[in-house]
Design a protein around this motif. Structure first.
Motif, PDB file in Angstrom:
ATOM      1  N   UNK A   1       0.880  -1.193  -0.130  1.00 26.09           N
ATOM      2  CA  UNK A   1       0.060   0.131   0.041  1.00 26.09           C
ATOM      3  C   UNK A   1       0.735   1.320   0.133  1.00 26.09           C
ATOM      4  N   UNK A   2       2.090   1.181   0.785  1.00 27.47           N
ATOM      5  CA  UNK A   2       3.019   2.501   0.571  1.00 27.47           C
ATOM      6  C   UNK A   2       3.434   2.624  -0.572  1.00 27.47           C
ATOM      7  N   UNK A   3       3.851   1.638  -1.472  1.00 30.91           N
ATOM      8  CA  UNK A   3       4.335   1.564  -2.716  1.00 30.91           C
ATOM      9  C   UNK A   3       3.419   2.233  -3.709  1.00 30.91           C
ATOM     10  N   UNK A   4       2.365   1.652  -3.396  1.00 28.02           N
ATOM     11  CA  UNK A   4       1.157   2.114  -4.497  1.00 28.02           C
ATOM     12  C   UNK A   4       0.771   3.722  -4.283  1.00 28.02           C
ATOM     13  N   UNK A   5       0.859   4.306  -3.069  1.00 28.17           N
ATOM     14  CA  UNK A   5       0.797   5.589  -2.692  1.00 28.17           C
ATOM     15  C   UNK A   5       1.885   6.328  -3.217  1.00 28.17           C
ATOM     16  N   UNK A   6       3.177   5.878  -3.050  1.00 32.66           N
ATOM     17  CA  UNK A   6       4.453   6.470  -3.462  1.00 32.66           C
ATOM     18  C   UNK A   6       4.339   6.659  -5.162  1.00 32.66           C
ATOM     19  N   UNK A   7       3.753   5.644  -5.906  1.00 37.24           N
ATOM     20  CA  UNK A   7       3.892   5.477  -7.406  1.00 37.24           C
ATOM     21  C   UNK A   7       2.574   6.648  -7.689  1.00 37.24           C
ATOM     22  N   UNK A   8       1.494   6.904  -6.926  1.00 35.32           N
ATOM     23  CA  UNK A   8       0.598   7.714  -7.487  1.00 35.32           C
ATOM     24  C   UNK A   8       0.840   9.322  -6.962  1.00 35.32           C
ATOM     25  N   UNK A   9       1.635   9.289  -5.886  1.00 32.69           N
ATOM     26  CA  UNK A   9       1.941  10.664  -5.512  1.00 32.69           C
ATOM     27  C   UNK A   9       3.569  10.857  -5.208  1.00 32.69           C
ATOM     28  N   UNK A  10       4.261  10.882  -6.472  1.00 32.64           N
ATOM     29  CA  UNK A  10       5.672  10.766  -6.236  1.00 32.64           C
ATOM     30  C   UNK A  10       6.112  12.288  -5.848  1.00 32.64           C
ATOM     31  N   UNK A  11       5.194  13.310  -6.177  1.00 34.47           N
ATOM     32  CA  UNK A  11       5.743  14.631  -5.755  1.00 34.47           C
ATOM     33  C   UNK A  11       5.834  14.951  -4.349  1.00 34.47           C
TER      34      UNK A  11
ATOM     35  N   UNK B   1      14.066   1.543  -6.059  1.00 36.47           N
ATOM     36  CA  UNK B   1      14.989   1.769  -5.138  1.00 36.47           C
ATOM     37  C   UNK B   1      14.427   3.190  -4.291  1.00 36.47           C
ATOM     38  N   UNK B   2      13.710   3.990  -4.676  1.00 37.09           N
ATOM     39  CA  UNK B   2      13.228   5.411  -4.255  1.00 37.09           C
ATOM     40  C   UNK B   2      12.476   4.855  -3.069  1.00 37.09           C
ATOM     41  N   UNK B   3      11.627   3.950  -3.399  1.00 40.60           N
ATOM     42  CA  UNK B   3      10.605   3.483  -2.093  1.00 40.60           C
ATOM     43  C   UNK B   3      11.422   2.792  -1.021  1.00 40.60           C
ATOM     44  N   UNK B   4      12.509   2.142  -1.564  1.00 42.98           N
ATOM     45  CA  UNK B   4      13.369   1.555  -0.495  1.00 42.98           C
ATOM     46  C   UNK B   4      14.250   2.661   0.267  1.00 42.98           C
ATOM     47  N   UNK B   5      14.587   3.589  -0.206  1.00 42.69           N
ATOM     48  CA  UNK B   5      15.333   4.563   0.407  1.00 42.69           C
ATOM     49  C   UNK B   5      14.430   5.435   1.440  1.00 42.69           C
ATOM     50  N   UNK B   6      13.414   5.817   0.769  1.00 45.87           N
ATOM     51  CA  UNK B   6      12.375   6.521   1.852  1.00 45.87           C
ATOM     52  C   UNK B   6      11.871   5.703   3.084  1.00 45.87           C
ATOM     53  N   UNK B   7      11.556   4.422   2.531  1.00 52.16           N
ATOM     54  CA  UNK B   7      11.274   3.234   4.067  1.00 52.16           C
ATOM     55  C   UNK B   7      12.546   3.365   4.873  1.00 52.16           C
TER      56      UNK B   7
ATOM     57  N   UNK C   1      13.187  -8.024  14.955  1.00 51.64           N
ATOM     58  CA  UNK C   1      14.251  -7.351  15.855  1.00 51.64           C
ATOM     59  C   UNK C   1      15.545  -7.474  15.322  1.00 51.64           C
ATOM     60  N   UNK C   2      15.611  -8.242  14.088  1.00 61.61           N
ATOM     61  CA  UNK C   2      16.887  -8.157  13.312  1.00 61.61           C
ATOM     62  C   UNK C   2      16.987  -6.737  12.368  1.00 61.61           C
ATOM     63  N   UNK C   3      17.907  -6.363  12.657  1.00 61.49           N
ATOM     64  CA  UNK C   3      18.248  -4.800  11.856  1.00 61.49           C
ATOM     65  C   UNK C   3      18.552  -4.862  10.533  1.00 61.49           C
ATOM     66  N   UNK C   4      18.661  -6.125  10.098  1.00 60.47           N
ATOM     67  CA  UNK C   4      19.226  -6.346   8.461  1.00 60.47           C
ATOM     68  C   UNK C   4      17.804  -6.518   7.828  1.00 60.47           C
ATOM     69  N   UNK C   5      16.587  -6.863   8.563  1.00 60.45           N
ATOM     70  CA  UNK C   5      15.095  -6.867   7.929  1.00 60.45           C
ATOM     71  C   UNK C   5      14.544  -5.744   8.005  1.00 60.45           C
ATOM     72  N   UNK C   6      15.281  -4.600   8.670  1.00 64.28           N
ATOM     73  CA  UNK C   6      14.336  -3.485   8.601  1.00 64.28           C
ATOM     74  C   UNK C   6      14.388  -2.621   7.094  1.00 64.28           C
ATOM     75  N   UNK C   7      14.069  -3.387   6.216  1.00 63.62           N
ATOM     76  CA  UNK C   7      14.106  -2.924   4.894  1.00 63.62           C
ATOM     77  C   UNK C   7      12.874  -2.993   4.251  1.00 63.62           C
ATOM     78  N   UNK C   8      12.554  -2.566   3.073  1.00 60.20           N
ATOM     79  CA  UNK C   8      11.329  -2.460   2.752  1.00 60.20           C
ATOM     80  C   UNK C   8      11.035  -3.949   1.630  1.00 60.20           C
ATOM     81  N   UNK C   9       9.816  -4.198   1.883  1.00 60.33           N
ATOM     82  CA  UNK C   9       9.405  -5.301   1.137  1.00 60.33           C
ATOM     83  C   UNK C   9       7.675  -5.176   1.318  1.00 60.33           C
ATOM     84  N   UNK C  10       7.058  -5.441   0.025  1.00 61.90           N
ATOM     85  CA  UNK C  10       6.046  -5.143  -0.232  1.00 61.90           C
ATOM     86  C   UNK C  10       4.946  -5.981   0.724  1.00 61.90           C
ATOM     87  N   UNK C  11       5.369  -7.261   0.856  1.00 59.68           N
ATOM     88  CA  UNK C  11       4.445  -8.129   1.690  1.00 59.68           C
ATOM     89  C   UNK C  11       5.006  -8.077   3.359  1.00 59.68           C
TER      90      UNK C  11
END
Length: 308
Positions: free
Chosen positions: A43-53, A69-75, A112-122
């Protein structure tokens, strides 16, 4: 799951806009015995693509034009600043009797794993600060206080108000029960006839959706069941049972005269409720007081000898 310091600066303005109405879809969930609002990565990715501004000033140049990559960096920026934190389902398997996992789980656990604190659609992400209070919150709070006060003053209400509340409450109850019965009857008939249930307002009794989503969609078709001998026999058996119950109810139904008398007696009972509540104590006191005209009309008191 620990809280974080209050977010700051212009990034807070961005996150508040993401939590506004018609923005990123969210739900309430319990994480370590505390309630949080959370959203899904897709849902975050969908909103990002609809309102990139809205995100243009926060997108690093090195990400180029790659939206993923942009969505991942924002997350990852929101995670570093303490605005959000990734969470996961507490229960990995469907509940007994369910074929699928809940779309919006009620209970979650922190990742709790910091390496998993990244973006994933699921993945799921919990907001780590309270949303700003809206004027509607204050309005609803005031209405709840007024409703509680009105309930406390109900015994002092006029007769017309009491009878109106009784009729309104019973009307709402009958409407809800009737809608549930009709909904179930339609689903049962379609399942027995075609092996596939037709549900009106399929989410109205669901605990996994909000109030608005409970009334949408208006209808839905259940999954088609395989036409095996066992399944067909089960449907035929339920159809015969339903037909037998319907015939028994029809054969033993009261005639119009009995139904009318029962209705009139029930209405008369409702009409007497306010009177019994308001004058019941006084009537009981008068009936139990010795020496009244009612007492003197009793034969056993007329012939009784006076006490000495």
């Amino acid at each position: 799951m620990q809280g974080v310091p209050e977010p700051e600066g212009h990034l807070r303005v961005l996150t508040d806009s993401l939590r506004a109405k018609h923005a990123v879809e969210w739900r309430d969930g319990v994480v370590e015995d505390r309630r949080y609002e959370y959203f899904r990565g897709k849902d975050f990715a969908t909103y990002f693509k609809q309102h990139p501004e809205k995100f243009s000033s926060w997108i690093p140049d090195k990400s180029g034009g790659d939206e993923d990559a942009q969505i991942k960096s924002i997350t990852e920026l929101l995670v570093r600043k303490g605005f959000i934190r990734r969470v996961d389902r507490m229960y990995k398997k469907p509940k007994p009797g369910k074929k699928r996992l809940a779309k919006w789980p009620k209970k979650l656990v922190p990742v709790r794993d910091r390496e998993l604190q990244t973006f994933a659609e699921d993945a799921f992400y919990a907001w780590m600060y309270d949303r700003p209070a809206s004027p509607y919150l204050w309005l609803w709070s005031a209405m709840i206080a007024v409703a509680v006060l009105a309930a406390c003053l109900f015994p002092l209400a006029p007769y017309k108000v009491k009878i109106m509340v009784v009729y309104l409450s019973m009307g709402l109850l009958i409407t809800l029960m009737g809608a549930i019965l009709i909904r179930g009857a339609i689903a049962g008939v379609t399942w027995m006839a075609a092996g596939r249930s037709f549900w009106l307002l399929p989410n109205v009794l669901s605990e996994e959706v909000g109030i608005k989503e409970a009334f949408w969609p208006l209808y839905a078709l259940g999954e088609a069941e395989p036409s095996t001998i066992t399944n067909v026999a089960l449907r035929v058996g339920f159809a015969l049972l339903a037909a037998g119950v319907s015939w028994l109810l029809y054969a033993n139904a009261p005639d119009k005269g009995q139904a009318g008398r029962a209705r009139d007696a029930f209405v008369d009972f409702l009409d007497r409720i306010p009177d019994q509540l308001s004058i019941g104590g006084a009537t009981q006191a008068n009936n139990t007081r010795p020496g009244t005209a009612f007492d003197q009309s009793r034969p056993d008191l007329q012939n009784a000898a006076p006490r000495t």
